[in-house]
Design a protein around this motif. Structure first.
Motif, mmCIF file in Angstrom:
data_model
loop_
_atom_site.group_PDB
_atom_site.id
_atom_site.type_symbol
_atom_site.label_atom_id
_atom_site.label_comp_id
_atom_site.label_asym_id
_atom_site.label_seq_id
_atom_site.Cartn_x
_atom_site.Cartn_y
_atom_site.Cartn_z
ATOM 1 N N GLY A 70 -8.627 0.201 -4.893
ATOM 2 C CA GLY A 70 -10.055 0.487 -5.044
ATOM 3 C C GLY A 70 -10.475 0.404 -6.500
ATOM 4 N N ASP A 95 -15.904 -0.154 -4.919
ATOM 5 C CA ASP A 95 -15.433 -1.048 -3.856
ATOM 6 C C ASP A 95 -14.023 -0.650 -3.465
ATOM 7 O OD1 ASP A 95 -17.491 -3.399 -3.598
ATOM 8 O OD2 ASP A 95 -17.262 -3.071 -5.743
ATOM 9 N N ARG A 96 -13.840 -0.545 -2.136
ATOM 10 C CA ARG A 96 -12.500 -0.299 -1.627
ATOM 11 C C ARG A 96 -12.421 -0.887 -0.226
ATOM 12 N NH1 ARG A 96 -8.913 5.260 -1.718
ATOM 13 N NH2 ARG A 96 -7.028 4.369 -0.783
ATOM 14 N N ASP A 97 -11.363 -1.652 0.026
ATOM 15 C CA ASP A 97 -11.247 -2.392 1.285
ATOM 16 C C ASP A 97 -12.519 -3.229 1.446
ATOM 17 O OD1 ASP A 97 -8.794 -1.124 1.666
ATOM 18 O OD2 ASP A 97 -9.736 0.571 2.682
ATOM 19 N N ASP A 98 -13.242 -3.103 2.562
ATOM 20 C CA ASP A 98 -14.468 -3.887 2.733
ATOM 21 C C ASP A 98 -15.715 -3.015 2.593
ATOM 22 O OD1 ASP A 98 -14.059 -2.454 5.042
ATOM 23 O OD2 ASP A 98 -14.861 -4.001 6.363
ATOM 24 N N LYS A 124 -20.790 -1.899 4.788
ATOM 25 C CA LYS A 124 -19.503 -2.188 5.418
ATOM 26 C C LYS A 124 -19.774 -2.993 6.678
ATOM 27 C CE LYS A 124 -15.410 0.168 7.323
ATOM 28 N NZ LYS A 124 -14.377 -0.496 6.496
ATOM 29 N N LYS A 138 -13.126 8.287 4.959
ATOM 30 C CA LYS A 138 -12.413 7.023 5.102
ATOM 31 C C LYS A 138 -11.445 7.029 6.280
ATOM 32 C CE LYS A 138 -9.417 3.798 2.626
ATOM 33 N NZ LYS A 138 -8.331 3.827 3.635
ATOM 34 N N GLU A 141 -13.472 6.469 9.195
ATOM 35 C CA GLU A 141 -14.482 5.424 9.020
ATOM 36 C C GLU A 141 -15.835 5.919 9.541
ATOM 37 O OE1 GLU A 141 -13.518 1.231 9.639
ATOM 38 O OE2 GLU A 141 -11.533 1.850 10.241
#
Length: 266
Positions: A70, A95-98, A124, A138, A141
Motif C-alpha cells: 500500500g 492506494d492499496r490493492d484495487d 473500488k 478491509k 471489504e
C-alpha cells in the motif's frame, strides 16, 4: 532502575536527534527516509522525527508512507510503525490493492480498519463512495458513510444520493437510507424513494422501498416498492400508479399524406 530509565530515555532522544539531523542535512531537495523492520514499512518526508524504540514518528512535507504493497501520500503524518496506526492529514491520497482513497484526513486504526474524513471518496471496482466520512474495513471489504449525506457513483456516471450508504464490496450490495435520489443520464432515468437496495453487478437491480417512483423518457411508475432491472424492466408492488406517454408517430410527407387522405375518403 532509575539509572536504566535515564539511559533508555537518553537512547531514545539520541535516536530522534540523529534522524532529525539526517532530515535537516538532506533538506536540499532530498527526502529523509526511515525503514522499520516489521511489515515492509517505510516512510519518506522533507522532515522526519522517528523514535526507534517506540516506533512513534512525525513526518512533515511531501510525506510518502509505504506498507505491505500500500502507498499513501499527505502533507503531514503522525504514526506508529509497530502498531501500524496513525493519522495522515492534508491532500491525502492512498492506494492499496484495487482501492483508491482521497480525503483530507486519513485515520489508520490498525492494519485492516481505517477512516477517510473530509471530502472522503473511496473507489473500488468501478464504484465510488463519497461522504464527509467513510469508514472502511478491509477484512470484510465493507464501507459505511458517516454524516448527513452520501453518494455512490458508477463508472457510467450514474449517481445514487442518500443520507447514509453502507456498501458490502465483497457481495456487491449497497444499502441507501433517507431521501434516496438516483440519476442516470445514460439511461435517461431518475428515481426516488425512502430507502434502496442496490445490487451493483452487471445483472443487478435497484430496489426502491417506500414512496418509490421512477421516470424514464417521460414515462413513470410509482408504488410502495419498485424494482428496476438493467433490462429497463420495472416491477412495482403496492399502490401502483403508472403514467405512460405513447411515442408520437412522425408526420407523413406532403404528397404521401394527401394520398393517404384520399384513400381514407374513398
Amino acid at each position: 532502575m532509575l539509572k536504566w530509565r535515564k539511559a533508555a530515555n537518553k537512547m531514545a532522544y539520541k535516536n530522534r536527534l540523529l534522524l532529525t539531523m539526517a532530515a535537516a542535512m538532506l533538506a536540499a531537495g532530498i527526502t529523509a527516509t526511515a525503514f522499520a523492520a516489521p511489515g515492509n514499512f517505510s516512510v519518506q518526508a522533507d522532515e522526519l522525527e522517528y523514535d526507534l524504540g517506540s516506533g512513534e514518528a512525525v513526518a512533515k512535507g511531501n510525506v510518502v508512507l509505504m506498507q505491505d504493497g500500500g502507498r499513501a501520500t499527505a502533507d503531514y503524518a503522525k504514526f506508529n510503525s509497530k502498531s501500524k496506526s496513525g493519522v495522515l492529514t492534508g491532500n491525502v491520497i492512498a492506494d492499496r490493492d484495487d482501492a483508491h482513497i482521497v480525503c483530507n484526513e486519513f485515520i489508520v486504526h490498525n492494519e485492516n480498519d481505517l477512516s477517510a474524513v473530509g471530502g472522503a471518496m473511496i473507489t473500488k471496482g468501478g464504484k465510488s463512495l463519497s461522504s464527509d466520512r467513510v469508514d472502511y474495513y478491509k477484512a470484510r471489504e465493507f464501507a459505511e458513510t458517516i454524516g448527513g449525506w452520501a453518494r455512490l457513483t458508477d463508472s457510467d456516471g450514474s449517481v445514487l444520493n442518500a443520507a447514509k450508504i453502507d456498501y458490502n464490496m465483497a457481495q456487491g450490495v449497497a444499502n441507501a437510507y433517507g431521501g434516496v435520489d438516483i440519476r442516470s443520464d445514460a439511461r435517461s432515468l431518475t428515481a426516488s424513494a425512502d430507502s434502496a437496495v442496490y445490487k451493483t453487478d452487471n445483472s443487478g437491480y435497484v430496489e426502491l422501498i417506500g414512496n418509490a417512483k421512477a421516470t424514464q423518457n417521460g414515462n413513470s411508475v410509482a408504488g410502495d416498492k419498485l424494482r428496476l432491472t438493467n433490462t429497463n424492466v420495472a416491477i412495482a408492488d403496492g399502490n401502483v400508479d403508472i403514467i405512460y406517454i405513447p411515442e408520437k408517430q412522425p408526420a407523413l410527407p406532403g404528397k404521401e399524406k394527401q394520398g393517404a387522405d384520399d384513400k381514407a375518403l374513398a
